[in-house]
Design an enzyme around this catalytic site. Structure first.
Site, PDB file in Angstrom:
ATOM      1  N   GLU A   1       6.787  -8.493 -25.385  1.00  0.00           N
ATOM      2  CA  GLU A   1       5.585  -9.211 -26.745  1.00  0.00           C
ATOM      3  C   GLU A   1       5.951  -8.608 -27.807  1.00  0.00           C
ATOM      4  O   GLU A   1       6.565  -9.609 -28.892  1.00  0.00           O
ATOM      5  CB  GLU A   1       4.176  -8.826 -26.680  1.00  0.00           C
ATOM      6  CG  GLU A   1       3.595  -9.753 -25.768  1.00  0.00           C
ATOM      7  CD  GLU A   1       1.564 -10.121 -25.945  1.00  0.00           C
ATOM      8  OE1 GLU A   1       1.612 -11.014 -25.540  1.00  0.00           O
ATOM      9  OE2 GLU A   1       1.398  -9.166 -26.295  1.00  0.00           O
TER      10      GLU A   1
ATOM     11  N   HIS B   1      15.934  -4.392  -0.596  1.00  0.00           N
ATOM     12  CA  HIS B   1      16.452  -5.127   0.204  1.00  0.00           C
ATOM     13  C   HIS B   1      16.148  -6.815   0.211  1.00  0.00           C
ATOM     14  O   HIS B   1      16.296  -7.296   0.306  1.00  0.00           O
ATOM     15  CB  HIS B   1      15.389  -4.973   1.732  1.00  0.00           C
ATOM     16  CG  HIS B   1      15.733  -3.641   1.747  1.00  0.00           C
ATOM     17  ND1 HIS B   1      16.547  -2.640   2.893  1.00  0.00           N
ATOM     18  CD2 HIS B   1      15.466  -2.410   1.040  1.00  0.00           C
ATOM     19  CE1 HIS B   1      16.487  -2.274   2.816  1.00  0.00           C
ATOM     20  NE2 HIS B   1      15.812  -1.146   2.435  1.00  0.00           N
TER      21      HIS B   1
ATOM     22  N   LYS C   1      -1.897 -21.832 -25.120  1.00  0.00           N
ATOM     23  CA  LYS C   1      -3.003 -21.956 -25.275  1.00  0.00           C
ATOM     24  C   LYS C   1      -3.880 -23.790 -25.656  1.00  0.00           C
ATOM     25  O   LYS C   1      -4.852 -24.157 -25.700  1.00  0.00           O
ATOM     26  CB  LYS C   1      -3.905 -21.174 -26.557  1.00  0.00           C
ATOM     27  CG  LYS C   1      -3.417 -19.667 -25.321  1.00  0.00           C
ATOM     28  CD  LYS C   1      -4.091 -18.432 -26.260  1.00  0.00           C
ATOM     29  CE  LYS C   1      -3.573 -17.504 -26.107  1.00  0.00           C
ATOM     30  NZ  LYS C   1      -4.089 -16.324 -26.962  1.00  0.00           N
TER      31      LYS C   1
HETATM   32  O1  PA5 Z   1      -1.661  -7.717 -26.908  1.00  0.00           O
HETATM   33  C1  PA5 Z   1      -1.893  -8.737 -27.152  1.00  0.00           C
HETATM   34  O2  PA5 Z   1      -2.025  -9.551 -27.868  1.00  0.00           O
HETATM   35  C2  PA5 Z   1      -2.777 -10.249 -26.024  1.00  0.00           C
HETATM   36  O3  PA5 Z   1      -1.788  -9.412 -24.199  1.00  0.00           O
HETATM   37  C3  PA5 Z   1      -3.902  -9.765 -25.580  1.00  0.00           C
HETATM   38  O4  PA5 Z   1      -4.584  -8.225 -25.591  1.00  0.00           O
HETATM   39  C4  PA5 Z   1      -4.515 -10.734 -24.692  1.00  0.00           C
HETATM   40  O5  PA5 Z   1      -4.384 -11.978 -25.226  1.00  0.00           O
HETATM   41  C5  PA5 Z   1      -5.692 -10.580 -24.828  1.00  0.00           C
HETATM   42  O6  PA5 Z   1      -5.884 -10.839 -26.332  1.00  0.00           O
HETATM   43  P1  PA5 Z   1      -7.896 -10.431 -26.503  1.00  0.00           P
HETATM   44  O7  PA5 Z   1      -8.294  -9.410 -26.108  1.00  0.00           O
HETATM   45  O8  PA5 Z   1      -8.293 -11.393 -27.827  1.00  0.00           O
HETATM   46  O9  PA5 Z   1      -8.833 -11.514 -25.275  1.00  0.00           O
END
Ligand code: PA5
Length: 447
Positions: free
Chosen positions: A286, A307, A421
Site C-alpha cells: 500500500e 515444496h 469500493k
Molecule cells: O491502511 C489502510 O488505510 C487500510 O488498510 C485501512 O486500515 C482499512 O481499509 C480499514 O479502514 P478503517 O479503519 O477505516 O475501517
C-alpha cells in the site's frame, strides 16, 4: 536484530549502492522534517517513544476486563485495522492456540476482514456457546466489511446477554470525532480508544488498533512498545548509514528494483510468522505500489512452500529477491529420538533439535537460491517475543518510509483502494451512488 545484505551485493553495481546510500539520508530526514509527501501521516515516526505508561495501563485495564469476562474476544477490523494485531498475536501464540486444553487467556478470533457468509455463520455458531466480547476497530467507521460484521456481532451479543451487559463487552477503536462508529459508540456508551489522525492504518499497530487486541490475547504490550522505542532510536537521522539498518534495507531493495528485481518475497522458516508477512505485505504494497511503480511484495512460509513455490523461486523468471526473517532461537524444545530399527533412515539426526534441521534447511535454501540468481537479504532476530517483534515492526515501518521516499512516491496514501469500493457501492445501490449505479448498469449490459 541483524541485517545481512552481503548475498545481494553481487546483483547490483557498487556505484548504484553508493548513489542510493547517499539518497537514503535525505529520505530519512524527510520523515523527521515532515517536508515530504503525505506529511500529515507521520504520527508513527515517534510513536513508540511517546507512548506513556499511563496510556498502556489504560489499554491493559480494558483488555483485562475482556479477559476476565470472555472466553472469546472477536477483533473486528480489516487491513490496517486488523493485520498488525493478528501478526503479533499469531507470532506469540501456540500454533494450536484454538485447541489448547487448559487456557488462561481468551481465544482471540477475527471478523470483519472478509465478507464470507460461511465464515460469519461458522463464527456465530461458536459464539452462541461461548461468552464473548468485541473489539471493533475502524478509523473511518464506514468500512463495509467491518461495519457489517459488527452489526451482526452486536445483535448476537445483545440477544445473548442483553443490551446493558453487551455495552460493557464492546470496545470501539475509531476516530476521535467523526465517523459512524464514533457516533454509535457515543450513543451506546462503549469504552472507546482513539486512532490518531496522523497515523495511517498500516502504521497503526502500536496505537490502540493493535495494542488492545494484543493485550487481550495475554501478550506484554510494554515489552512490545519498548522494542519499538529502542529501534526508533537505532534508526534516527543521527545514525549513520553504516549503522542504520532501515536505510541499508531501503537502499538494497531500491537497488535491486532498479536492476529488474520487481518482486520481493518475504520468507520465514517459522509458521508463526505467516501473518507477520501478511502485515508486511500491506505495509509495503500500500505504501509503494502507486504511480505505476513499486516492488510487488509477496511471501512464503518455508520449508512448506519449498515444496510448491520452491521450483519457481529456484528456476523461474529472475525478477525476484528474497528477504528472510530468521529467528535465532526457538521458544520450545523438541529433540529427535534415536530408533533401534532406523527404518526411516533418520538416525543421523538423532540427538539433534528440530531447529538444527530447520537451520540447515534455511542455509541450504539460501545458498541454492543465491546460486540460482535470487538475491538474498537476511534479517535475524533473537527469538519470537514481544520485544523482538516490536523491534521488527518499527524497523519495517521506518525502512518503508525511507524506501517509499527514495522511490519517489507518497508512501502514506492509498488512493488505489477506493476503486473497488466505488464499484461495489454502485452495484449495491448505496444511497449517494445513484449516478454510479446507473453507469454501472449500462456498462454491465454492454451499452
Ligand atoms: O491502511 C489502510 O488505510 C487500510 O488498510 C485501512 O486500515 C482499512 O481499509 C480499514 O479502514 P478503517 O479503519 O477505516 O475501517
Amino acid at each position: 536484530m541483524k541485517l545481512s545484505i552481503e548475498k545481494s551485493k553481487q546483483f547490483v553495481p557498487a556505484e548504484t549502492l553508493e548513489r542510493l546510500a547517499a539518497c537514503s539520508a535525505p529520505a530519512n530526514e524527510l520523515l523527521e522534517s515532515g517536508k515530504g509527501a503525505g506529511n500529515d501521516f507521520l504520527g508513527w515516526v515517534h510513536l513508540p517513544s511517546s507512548i506513556t505508561g499511563e496510556f498502556l495501563a489504560e489499554v491493559q485495564a480494558t483488555a483485562d476486563l475482556l479477559r476476565e469476562k470472555c472466553e472469546v474476544v472477536v477483533v473486528a477490523g480489516i487491513g490496517g485495522s486488523y493485520l498488525g494485531a493478528r501478526a503479533v498475536n499469531e507470532a506469540l501464540a501456540s500454533s494450536f492456540d484454538a485447541i489448547l486444553p487448559k487456557r488462561k487467556d481468551p481465544i482471540v478470533v477475527y471478523a470483519g476482514n472478509n465478507i464470507g457468509e460461511d465464515y460469519l455463520a461458522d463464527l456465530f455458531e461458536i459464539l452462541k456457546k461461548k461468552t464473548f466480547g468485541i473489539i471493533n476497530i475502524s478509523k473511518s467507521g464506514t468500512t463495509t466489511e467491518t461495519a457489517l460484521a459488527f452489526r451482526l456481532l452486536k445483535t448476537l451479543l445483545e440477544e445473548k446477554v442483553g443490551k446493558e451487559e453487551a455495552r460493557k463487552l464492546i470496545v470501539a477503536v475509531t476516530d476521535a470525532r467523526k465517523g459512524a462508529l464514533r457516533t454509535l459508540a457515543t450513543q451506546e456508551g462503549y469504552k472507546t480508544f482513539v486512532i490518531p489522525d496522523n497515523v495511517g492504518g498500516r502504521f497503526s499497530v502500536l496505537t490502540p488498533v493493535g495494542l488492545i487486541a494484543i493485550a487481550a490475547a495475554g501478550h506484554d504490550i510494554k515489552k512490545l512498545v519498548q522494542g519499538a522505542a529502542d529501534m526508533e532510536k537505532a534508526l534516527g537521522t543521527d545514525v549513520p548509514y553504516a549503522k542504520n539498518l532501515a536505510a541499508q534495507y531501503a537502499v538494497m531493495r531500491n537497488a535491486l528494483y532498479q536492476f529488474g528485481k520487481k518482486t520481493e518475497i518475504l520468507v520465514n522458516f517459522n509458521p508463526r510468522l505467516h501473518y507477520f508477512a501478511e502485515w508486511w505485505k500491506q505495509l509495503y504494497g500500500e505504501s509503494e505500489g502507486k504511480d505505476r511503480k513499486g516492488i510487488f511484495p509477496a511471501s512464503v512460509d518455508f520449508t512448506t512452500d519449498l515444496h510448491s513455490m520452491g521450483q519457481w523461486i529456484q528456476d523461474g523468471e529472475r525478477s525476484i529477491f528474497e528477504t528472510v526473517i530468521s529467528v535465532k532461537k526457538p521458544i520450545r524444545k523438541v529433540e529427535i529420538p534415536s530408533d533401534n530399527e532406523n527404518l526411516d533412515g533418520l538416525n543421523f539426526l538423532a540427538g539433534k533439535r528440530v531447529d538444527e534441521v530447520n537451520k540447515m534447511a534455511e542455509l541450504g535454501t539460501q545458498l541454492a537460491h543465491v546460486d540460482g540468481g535470487v538475491p538474498n537479504l537476511k534479517i535475524e532476530i533473537d527469538k519470537l517475543d514481544e520485544y523482538n517483534l516490536g523491534q521488527l515492526i518499527y524497523f519495517f515501518e521506518r525502512a518503508c518510509g525511507i524506501s517509499g521516499y527514495m522511490l519517489g512516491v507518497n508512501p502514506f496514501n492509498q488512493p488505489g483502494v477506493e476503486a473497488y469500493k466505488k464499484n461495489m457501492f454502485a452495484l449495491l445501490n448505496k444511497p449517494g451512488y445513484e449516478a454510479e449505479s446507473k453507469a454501472m448498469k449500462k456498462r454491465l449490459l454492454g451499452k
